[in-house]
Design a protein around this motif. Sequence first.
Motif: not given
Length: 63
Positions: A23-26, A30-37
């Motif tokens: 769950f932490a990896v996913f 997800t958080a990384r994908a949401l904060f892409f420029k």
Amino acid sequence: MFKRIIYDNWTNIVPILSFCLTFAVFLGITARALFFKKDFIKHMGHLPLEDDAPTQTELADHE
């Protein structure tokens, strides 16, 4: 008997730990994908459609 009690506790904890790790990896992905420029997302979206020849900015970045 005491060893068996300790062993049984670990069998209950391992699935919970593996679920939390997954769950932490996913969540991290997800958080990384949401904060892409926006520029990076657009660049990655058009990446298969770009020419194979590198642009001047790509050449300058590699040098």
